[in-house]
Design a protein around this motif. Sequence first.
Motif, mmCIF file in Angstrom:
data_model
loop_
_atom_site.group_PDB
_atom_site.id
_atom_site.type_symbol
_atom_site.label_atom_id
_atom_site.label_comp_id
_atom_site.label_asym_id
_atom_site.label_seq_id
_atom_site.Cartn_x
_atom_site.Cartn_y
_atom_site.Cartn_z
ATOM 1 N N TYR A 294 63.728 67.564 122.492
ATOM 2 C CA TYR A 294 63.234 68.908 122.794
ATOM 3 C C TYR A 294 63.562 69.863 121.662
ATOM 4 C CZ TYR A 294 62.848 73.491 124.964
ATOM 5 O OH TYR A 294 62.517 74.799 125.228
ATOM 6 N N ARG A 295 62.590 70.716 121.328
ATOM 7 C CA ARG A 295 62.760 71.731 120.292
ATOM 8 C C ARG A 295 62.415 73.098 120.865
ATOM 9 N NH1 ARG A 295 60.486 67.187 118.127
ATOM 10 N NH2 ARG A 295 61.275 66.388 116.142
ATOM 11 N N ASN A 296 63.293 74.065 120.655
ATOM 12 C CA ASN A 296 63.058 75.442 121.060
ATOM 13 C C ASN A 296 62.575 76.208 119.833
ATOM 14 O OD1 ASN A 296 63.036 77.953 122.269
ATOM 15 N ND2 ASN A 296 65.259 78.221 122.144
ATOM 16 N N ILE A 297 61.264 76.402 119.717
ATOM 17 C CA ILE A 297 60.661 76.929 118.498
ATOM 18 C C ILE A 297 60.599 78.457 118.536
ATOM 19 C CG2 ILE A 297 58.653 76.820 116.979
ATOM 20 C CD1 ILE A 297 60.204 74.171 117.429
ATOM 21 N N THR A 298 60.969 79.089 117.422
ATOM 22 C CA THR A 298 60.903 80.552 117.340
ATOM 23 C C THR A 298 59.948 81.052 116.264
ATOM 24 O OG1 THR A 298 62.833 80.581 115.857
ATOM 25 C CG2 THR A 298 63.242 80.848 118.221
ATOM 26 N N THR A 299 59.679 80.259 115.226
ATOM 27 C CA THR A 299 58.730 80.651 114.177
ATOM 28 C C THR A 299 57.988 79.418 113.690
ATOM 29 O OG1 THR A 299 60.437 80.422 112.459
ATOM 30 C CG2 THR A 299 60.071 82.628 113.346
ATOM 31 N N ILE A 300 56.757 79.635 113.200
ATOM 32 C CA ILE A 300 55.974 78.544 112.640
ATOM 33 C C ILE A 300 55.237 79.026 111.393
ATOM 34 C CG2 ILE A 300 55.596 77.609 114.965
ATOM 35 C CD1 ILE A 300 52.555 78.373 114.414
ATOM 36 N N SER A 301 54.797 78.077 110.571
ATOM 37 C CA SER A 301 53.956 78.387 109.427
ATOM 38 C C SER A 301 53.227 77.113 108.999
ATOM 39 C CB SER A 301 54.798 78.931 108.260
ATOM 40 O OG SER A 301 53.972 79.499 107.265
ATOM 41 N N THR A 302 52.131 77.278 108.280
ATOM 42 C CA THR A 302 51.287 76.153 107.893
ATOM 43 C C THR A 302 51.971 75.246 106.878
ATOM 44 O OG1 THR A 302 49.281 77.429 108.284
ATOM 45 C CG2 THR A 302 49.076 75.529 106.837
#
Length: 259
Positions: free
Chosen positions: A114-122
């Motif tokens: 499980y991953r608790n994601i807070t930011t993303i980008s390409t």
Amino acid sequence: MKNQLYILLVFSMSIFAQESAEVTFINKTTLKAETLIAVDNFGTAYYIKNDVFYKKNVSKTITYNNLQLGELHSVNAFNPLKINLFYKDFNTVIILDNRLAEIFKIDFNLIAPYRNITTISTGHDNTIWIFNQDSQQLELFDYKTRTSRTQTVPIQSSVLDVKSNYNYCWLLTEKYLYMYNYFGRLIKKVENNGYTALAESNENIFFKKENSLFYLKKNSDTILPIKTPNLLINAFFVTNETLYIYNDETLQQYQLKIN
């Protein structure tokens, strides 16, 4: 003695010329958006309004919305053929094509570990950069194989912003700016002196601090100011040598000259 004074004067003028970047006004347009994402080389604007994602050009406007996923937290349109939409409350990323048709859905609640994601980008190929809040690590995640291609060492500071291109990822935290290559190796680390947001263009990095802008030129470690008019800067980004500033009412466009 005269020669020494001349050399000193020329050297001083050279240093002064590199102390800031200047902008020249091009035009401004009216735009009503909650969050402006980008404007590409063809003048197409990408923005969010009422949790709906818009792609607008001179001839038409198309939209995407997903009411089931709630608030649209952020969008990355670096690759217009694979636009990333992040629904933070549902820990989910949607990938859209250039017609805003859904081509992939990544529900991190269903992916082990499980991953608790807070930011993303390409990222490049079929990858996205994600920041896992629980492990405090930046990962290059392959959404087709559902695995991480690389992970950085844990980041000991709160994350403020993240931007990327196909080769690098820049992570802005309260203490430092980190630059990683697509192998997850740390390339550069620069102290953060109050910057809260960043933009990237051709590996030149641009920062926002209060209501002022700064830049870090490619292959440099010195952050320098950009001379801009006294404007409210709600959003900004750079496309090649064009600086866009949005103030909730108008989108202003400037030619950016970096010495």
